[in-house]
Design a protein around this motif. Structure first.
Motif, PDB file in Angstrom:
ATOM      1  N   ILE A 277      -2.427  10.101 -10.554  1.00 25.01           N
ATOM      2  CA  ILE A 277      -2.664  10.911  -9.353  1.00 25.01           C
ATOM      3  C   ILE A 277      -2.952  12.326  -9.849  1.00 25.01           C
ATOM      4  CG2 ILE A 277      -1.590  11.911  -7.280  1.00 25.01           C
ATOM      5  CD1 ILE A 277       0.120   9.342  -7.122  1.00 25.01           C
TER       6      ILE A 277
ATOM      7  N   GLU B 282      -7.356   4.955  -7.867  1.00 19.86           N
ATOM      8  CA  GLU B 282      -6.525   4.102  -7.013  1.00 19.86           C
ATOM      9  C   GLU B 282      -6.297   2.698  -7.567  1.00 19.86           C
ATOM     10  OE1 GLU B 282      -6.852   4.279  -2.663  1.00 19.86           O
ATOM     11  OE2 GLU B 282      -8.309   5.878  -2.982  1.00 19.86           O
TER      12      GLU B 282
ATOM     13  N   SER C 211      -6.817  10.122  -6.696  1.00 21.04           N
ATOM     14  CA  SER C 211      -6.200   9.146  -7.587  1.00 21.04           C
ATOM     15  C   SER C 211      -7.244   8.167  -8.100  1.00 21.04           C
ATOM     16  CB  SER C 211      -5.123   8.370  -6.815  1.00 21.04           C
ATOM     17  OG  SER C 211      -4.646   7.300  -7.593  1.00 21.04           O
TER      18      SER C 211
ATOM     19  N   LEU D 281      -2.755  11.208  -0.190  1.00 21.48           N
ATOM     20  CA  LEU D 281      -4.057  11.502  -0.778  1.00 21.48           C
ATOM     21  C   LEU D 281      -4.717  12.536   0.128  1.00 21.48           C
ATOM     22  CD1 LEU D 281      -5.671   8.085  -1.822  1.00 21.48           C
ATOM     23  CD2 LEU D 281      -4.665   9.827  -3.308  1.00 21.48           C
TER      24      LEU D 281
ATOM     25  N   ASN E   6      -2.509   1.564  -7.968  1.00 26.52           N
ATOM     26  CA  ASN E   6      -1.881   0.468  -7.221  1.00 26.52           C
ATOM     27  C   ASN E   6      -1.218  -0.533  -8.158  1.00 26.52           C
ATOM     28  OD1 ASN E   6      -2.414   1.356  -4.595  1.00 26.52           O
ATOM     29  ND2 ASN E   6      -4.509   0.593  -4.686  1.00 26.52           N
TER      30      ASN E   6
ATOM     31  N   SER F 112       0.833  -1.181   0.000  1.00 21.95           N
ATOM     32  CA  SER F 112       0.000   0.000   0.000  1.00 21.95           C
ATOM     33  C   SER F 112       0.885   1.254   0.000  1.00 21.95           C
ATOM     34  CB  SER F 112      -0.905  -0.064   1.221  1.00 21.95           C
ATOM     35  OG  SER F 112      -1.097   1.201   1.719  1.00 21.95           O
TER      36      SER F 112
ATOM     37  N   PHE G 243      -0.554   4.641  -0.561  1.00 22.49           N
ATOM     38  CA  PHE G 243      -1.227   5.894  -0.220  1.00 22.49           C
ATOM     39  C   PHE G 243      -1.375   6.108   1.279  1.00 22.49           C
ATOM     40  CE2 PHE G 243      -2.854   5.305  -4.617  1.00 22.49           C
ATOM     41  CZ  PHE G 243      -2.272   6.446  -5.141  1.00 22.49           C
TER      42      PHE G 243
END
Lengths: 77, 147
Positions: free
Chosen positions: B130, B62, B60, B91, B66, B8, B10
């Motif tokens: 982003i 996401e 983002s 974020l 990712n 992860s 963010f």
């Protein structure tokens, strides 16, 4: 087919939504964009890329997923 | 190439100096490392037509971000001889002067970490979806574009 179209950043502001269900009967992203430009004229002059299945794809790409994402210029970092 | 689990990236809000300091401290037990390199992205108070940026609100896509972060990590591990790599990005709201990105690479020797950090920063800026809403002191805004 019923597509989910997602909009981010400046594009979401221009079309005044973050996502929508959009009925579309043709094949390519190019054709989809024409339909979206007809619905949202300001979109046509904007700078963006299109993602399908988590990848940026060229506009001549045939739609295979159920979700198409319009991404404005990146600003990470 | 070893298949690493997606990590992860963010973090909600700014990245604190305590978090960065703790990350460095955690590597003291890894004594094959001889060189760390760190890149910190900081929100700049840009001025446009007399208005100054007060904060950037990051958002983002996401799901794709990712996947892309994972691909960039794997490519960097394949390209450079690194012991470890950590990438964090904010974020939400980050004020001018606060940290919005933290990249930390470690290797046995220094040459790899200098090259890796530049590669990672460039790849992230170019490829990760982003978006940054620059909010001015008068609450008006514009969308940031990486140059």
């Amino acid at each position: 087919m019923n597509l989910t179209i997602k909009y981010y950043g400046l594009l979401a502001e221009a079309v005044q939504r973050q996502e929508e269900l959009f009925w579309f009967s043709q094949d390519s992203i190019e054709e989809l964009l024409e339909a979206l430009y007809a619905k949202y004229p300001p979109l046509e002059g904007m700078d963006f890329q299109v993602a399908q299945n988590n990848k940026i794809v060229p506009t001549e790409t045939i739609i295979t997923g159920t979700e198409i994402v319009l991404l404005p210029p990146f600003a990470g970092g | 190439m070893k298949d690493r689990k997606p990590k992860s990236v963010f973090i909600e809000g700014p990245i604190s100096s305590e978090f960065i300091g703790d990350s460095i401290a955690k590597h003291q037990s890894k004594t094959t490392i001889g060189a760390h390199n760190i890149f910190l992205g900081q929100v700049r108070a840009d001025t446009l037509e007399g208005k100054t940026v007060k904060m950037i609100n990051y958002s983002s896509y996401e799901e794709m971000a990712n996947v892309t972060f994972h691909e960039i990590r794997e490519a960097a591990f394949a390209k450079f001889d690194l012991s470890c790599m950590h990438i964090y990005h904010s974020l939400g709201g980050v004020k001018a002067g606060e940290i919005c990105m933290f990249i930390f690479v470690s290797a046995t020797r220094r040459k790899e970490v200098f090259q890796a950090i530049e590669y990672l920063v460039n790849e992230i800026k170019e490829k990760v979806p982003i978006f940054g809403k620059e909010i001015f002191e008068d609450t008006s805004h514009q969308w940031k574009v990486n140059s």
